[in-house]
Scaffold this motif. Structure first.
Motif, PDB file in Angstrom:
ATOM      1  N   MET A  15      65.898 -23.633   3.284  1.00 34.71           N
ATOM      2  CA  MET A  15      65.902 -23.987   4.712  1.00 34.71           C
ATOM      3  C   MET A  15      64.518 -24.430   5.161  1.00 34.71           C
ATOM      4  O   MET A  15      64.371 -25.365   5.954  1.00 34.71           O
ATOM      5  CB  MET A  15      66.379 -22.798   5.555  1.00 34.71           C
ATOM      6  CG  MET A  15      67.856 -22.476   5.387  1.00 34.71           C
ATOM      7  SD  MET A  15      68.406 -21.085   6.405  1.00 34.71           S
ATOM      8  CE  MET A  15      68.224 -21.775   8.043  1.00 34.71           C
ATOM      9  N   GLY A  16      63.484 -23.760   4.630  1.00 36.25           N
ATOM     10  CA  GLY A  16      62.107 -24.162   4.947  1.00 36.25           C
ATOM     11  C   GLY A  16      61.810 -25.573   4.475  1.00 36.25           C
ATOM     12  O   GLY A  16      61.169 -26.361   5.183  1.00 36.25           O
ATOM     13  N   ILE A  17      62.280 -25.909   3.272  1.00 31.00           N
ATOM     14  CA  ILE A  17      62.106 -27.271   2.752  1.00 31.00           C
ATOM     15  C   ILE A  17      62.795 -28.273   3.665  1.00 31.00           C
ATOM     16  O   ILE A  17      62.241 -29.335   3.992  1.00 31.00           O
ATOM     17  CB  ILE A  17      62.660 -27.368   1.315  1.00 31.00           C
ATOM     18  CG1 ILE A  17      61.803 -26.536   0.361  1.00 31.00           C
ATOM     19  CG2 ILE A  17      62.709 -28.823   0.851  1.00 31.00           C
ATOM     20  CD1 ILE A  17      62.374 -26.402  -1.036  1.00 31.00           C
ATOM     21  N   CYS A  18      64.014 -27.935   4.105  1.00 32.20           N
ATOM     22  CA  CYS A  18      64.765 -28.847   4.986  1.00 32.20           C
ATOM     23  C   CYS A  18      64.051 -29.057   6.313  1.00 32.20           C
ATOM     24  O   CYS A  18      64.016 -30.173   6.840  1.00 32.20           O
ATOM     25  CB  CYS A  18      66.174 -28.294   5.234  1.00 32.20           C
ATOM     26  SG  CYS A  18      67.251 -28.371   3.792  1.00 32.20           S
ATOM     27  N   LEU A  19      63.481 -27.974   6.842  1.00 32.24           N
ATOM     28  CA  LEU A  19      62.751 -28.108   8.109  1.00 32.24           C
ATOM     29  C   LEU A  19      61.551 -29.037   7.955  1.00 32.24           C
ATOM     30  O   LEU A  19      61.256 -29.847   8.850  1.00 32.24           O
ATOM     31  CB  LEU A  19      62.306 -26.728   8.600  1.00 32.24           C
ATOM     32  CG  LEU A  19      63.420 -25.787   9.075  1.00 32.24           C
ATOM     33  CD1 LEU A  19      62.852 -24.421   9.427  1.00 32.24           C
ATOM     34  CD2 LEU A  19      64.143 -26.384  10.284  1.00 32.24           C
ATOM     35  N   ILE A  20      60.851 -28.928   6.838  1.00 32.90           N
ATOM     36  CA  ILE A  20      59.710 -29.823   6.604  1.00 32.90           C
ATOM     37  C   ILE A  20      60.190 -31.258   6.431  1.00 32.90           C
ATOM     38  O   ILE A  20      59.558 -32.204   6.925  1.00 32.90           O
ATOM     39  CB  ILE A  20      58.919 -29.357   5.366  1.00 32.90           C
ATOM     40  CG1 ILE A  20      58.204 -28.038   5.680  1.00 32.90           C
ATOM     41  CG2 ILE A  20      57.909 -30.415   4.934  1.00 32.90           C
ATOM     42  CD1 ILE A  20      57.417 -27.468   4.530  1.00 32.90           C
ATOM     43  N   VAL A  21      61.330 -31.454   5.735  1.00 34.36           N
ATOM     44  CA  VAL A  21      61.901 -32.797   5.587  1.00 34.36           C
ATOM     45  C   VAL A  21      62.221 -33.392   6.954  1.00 34.36           C
ATOM     46  O   VAL A  21      61.896 -34.555   7.227  1.00 34.36           O
ATOM     47  CB  VAL A  21      63.172 -32.749   4.711  1.00 34.36           C
ATOM     48  CG1 VAL A  21      63.942 -34.068   4.796  1.00 34.36           C
ATOM     49  CG2 VAL A  21      62.817 -32.459   3.259  1.00 34.36           C
ATOM     50  N   PHE A  22      62.817 -32.592   7.820  1.00 36.35           N
ATOM     51  CA  PHE A  22      63.157 -33.079   9.161  1.00 36.35           C
ATOM     52  C   PHE A  22      61.891 -33.387   9.956  1.00 36.35           C
ATOM     53  O   PHE A  22      61.854 -34.352  10.731  1.00 36.35           O
ATOM     54  CB  PHE A  22      64.011 -32.041   9.899  1.00 36.35           C
ATOM     55  CG  PHE A  22      65.481 -32.169   9.634  1.00 36.35           C
ATOM     56  CD1 PHE A  22      66.369 -32.406  10.662  1.00 36.35           C
ATOM     57  CD2 PHE A  22      65.972 -32.073   8.351  1.00 36.35           C
ATOM     58  CE1 PHE A  22      67.736 -32.533  10.422  1.00 36.35           C
ATOM     59  CE2 PHE A  22      67.327 -32.198   8.092  1.00 36.35           C
ATOM     60  CZ  PHE A  22      68.209 -32.434   9.124  1.00 36.35           C
ATOM     61  N   LEU A  23      60.857 -32.562   9.775  1.00 36.42           N
ATOM     62  CA  LEU A  23      59.594 -32.805  10.470  1.00 36.42           C
ATOM     63  C   LEU A  23      58.960 -34.112   9.996  1.00 36.42           C
ATOM     64  O   LEU A  23      58.494 -34.912  10.823  1.00 36.42           O
ATOM     65  CB  LEU A  23      58.633 -31.636  10.234  1.00 36.42           C
ATOM     66  CG  LEU A  23      57.250 -31.761  10.892  1.00 36.42           C
ATOM     67  CD1 LEU A  23      57.382 -31.830  12.406  1.00 36.42           C
ATOM     68  CD2 LEU A  23      56.357 -30.579  10.484  1.00 36.42           C
TER      69      LEU A  23
END
Length: 409
Positions: free
Chosen positions: A37-45
């Motif tokens: 989920m942390g990786i996904c949040l960075i991708v979205f950022l």
């Protein structure tokens, strides 16, 4: 008795060990999910930064235009039209008057078409001014007036007022007062000047009333239904693998059987001033009109995926890729880059294939922009997330950081 006690203790120890293993698996699973989920949040950022930069910095104008022009439907149309042999539409016939230079000759073609008994005649020509030869105007008006019950005449909406979201004028041919003609606007819709034409509209506001498009009026007349009052209802034009029979203006009577009970569109196929960019190349305004009419008859409404659903799908795709990418890195340490490239290619192809099936068979347009952008950024997101975890692990004593699968012990 002592033997039975040992057996019971043995089973008890096994059960405790299994429970500890299950607990450890749950902890690891919980930690890994948080990491993904942390990786996904960075991708979205990262994606947000790219989009924000493209919208606000002039240096990123090419990226902005690329994002605005990106439509998966363009790819679908190319796939649908990949076969060089196209099926001719059975409802619409085109009559080309590009070579005609006088209104007398156009009037004669209109008379010839009506003698073939079409169900609807769309005249995609606007005669804004009178001719120097009054007899030519009289002949043209007589030909059009005689078949007015079956005709849809072209007009042009002008004077758009953004604050009112309405046009102020409808430009018609000079003879608009001699009879009660059916007028439909033939304006094309572009996201920006010179952009690709992907949509048509059913209606637009004209001052305090509603004006209908030619394509919509013709389709309704052909199908025997009544037009509905809808404000600026734009719809996607389906440029599928269909083509249209085109007849030269001097060959109308020879092909009378092909025009009977059909929608006939009279206009210019080769007039450079009326050529427009579309997802399938340059097309004449008359062909775009034909595809618009056909789209309403065969695809009443294309359902488009909403922004929330598109973002949710992108999140699920990124989560899956974050999980799969880690396992690929652990299992194929020597050829990681090659396997990852193959993996992302397969995932992209699968998403496009599913979206294509949804579009062709269910008239549903799945927005893949965010998902594909996420796919391109997952590995960069993993790299940044791993760096953040390692940095925090060195400079903090937070327990949840130490539970991360990217923490170096």
């Amino acid at each position: 008795m002592h033997f039975k006690t040992n057996i019971a203790f043995h089973y008890y120890s096994m059960i405790r060990k299994k429970l500890r293993d299950i607990k450890n698996i749950k902890i690891k699973l919980h930690s890994s999910i948080l990491d993904y989920m942390g990786i996904c949040l960075i991708v979205f950022l990262l994606g947000y930064i790219l989009v924000f930069a493209s919208l606000n910095l002039s240096i990123f104008n090419p990226l902005k235009q690329a994002l605005e022009d990106f439509k998966m439907t363009d790819l679908y149309f190319e796939l649908m039209r990949s076969d060089k042999e196209k099926e001719l539409n059975k409802d619409i016939v085109l009559v080309d008057v590009t070579k005609l230079t006088s209104r007398d000759s156009i009037a004669q073609v209109i008379t010839d078409i009506h003698s073939c008994s079409p169900k609807v005649l769309m005249i995609d020509l606007i005669f804004e001014r009178r001719s120097f030869d009054n007899t030519e105007d009289i002949g043209l008006m007589n030909a059009i007036e005689m078949g007015k019950d079956k005709e849809i005449l072209s007009a042009k909406l002008t004077g758009y007022k953004p604050e009112k979201e309405a046009f102020t004028n409808l430009t018609k041919s000079f003879f608009y007062e001699i009879a009660d003609f059916k007028w439909g606007y033939s304006n094309v819709s572009q996201t920006r000047p010179g952009g690709s034409i992907r949509k048509y509209s059913l209606s637009q506001r004209l001052n305090d009333s509603i004006s209908y498009s030619m394509a919509y009026l013709a389709a309704c007349a052909y199908m025997g239904i009544k037009p509905e009052s809808k404000d600026a209802s734009e719809r996607l034009i389906v440029y599928d693998d269909t083509d249209f029979l085109a007849i030269e203006s001097d060959k109308v009577l020879e092909n009378a059987s092909l025009l009977k009970d059909k929608i006939v569109i009279l206009g210019t196929l080769e007039e450079e001033a009326d050529m427009h960019i579309t997802p399938v190349g340059k097309l004449s305004g008359m062909k775009i009109l034909a595809y618009s009419t056909m789209t309403f008859m065969n695809h009443k409404k294309i359902q488009h995926m909403g922004k929330f659903a598109s973002l949710l799908m992108a999140f699920v795709v990124c989560m899956f890729c974050a999980w799969a990418g880690r396992h690929i890195r652990r299992k194929y340490t020597n050829v990681t880059s090659y396997i990852l490239k193959l993996f992302y290619f397969v995932v992209t192809a699968f998403l496009v294939w599913i979206a294509f099936i949804l579009f062709v068979h269910f008239d549903y347009d799945a927005n893949l922009l965010y998902s594909l952008l996420g796919l391109a950024l997952v590995e960069e997101g993993r790299l940044q997330y791993s760096s953040i975890v390692k940095t925090l692990g060195k400079h903090t004593k937070w327990n949840f950081i130490k539970k991360s699968i990217y923490y170096d012990k």
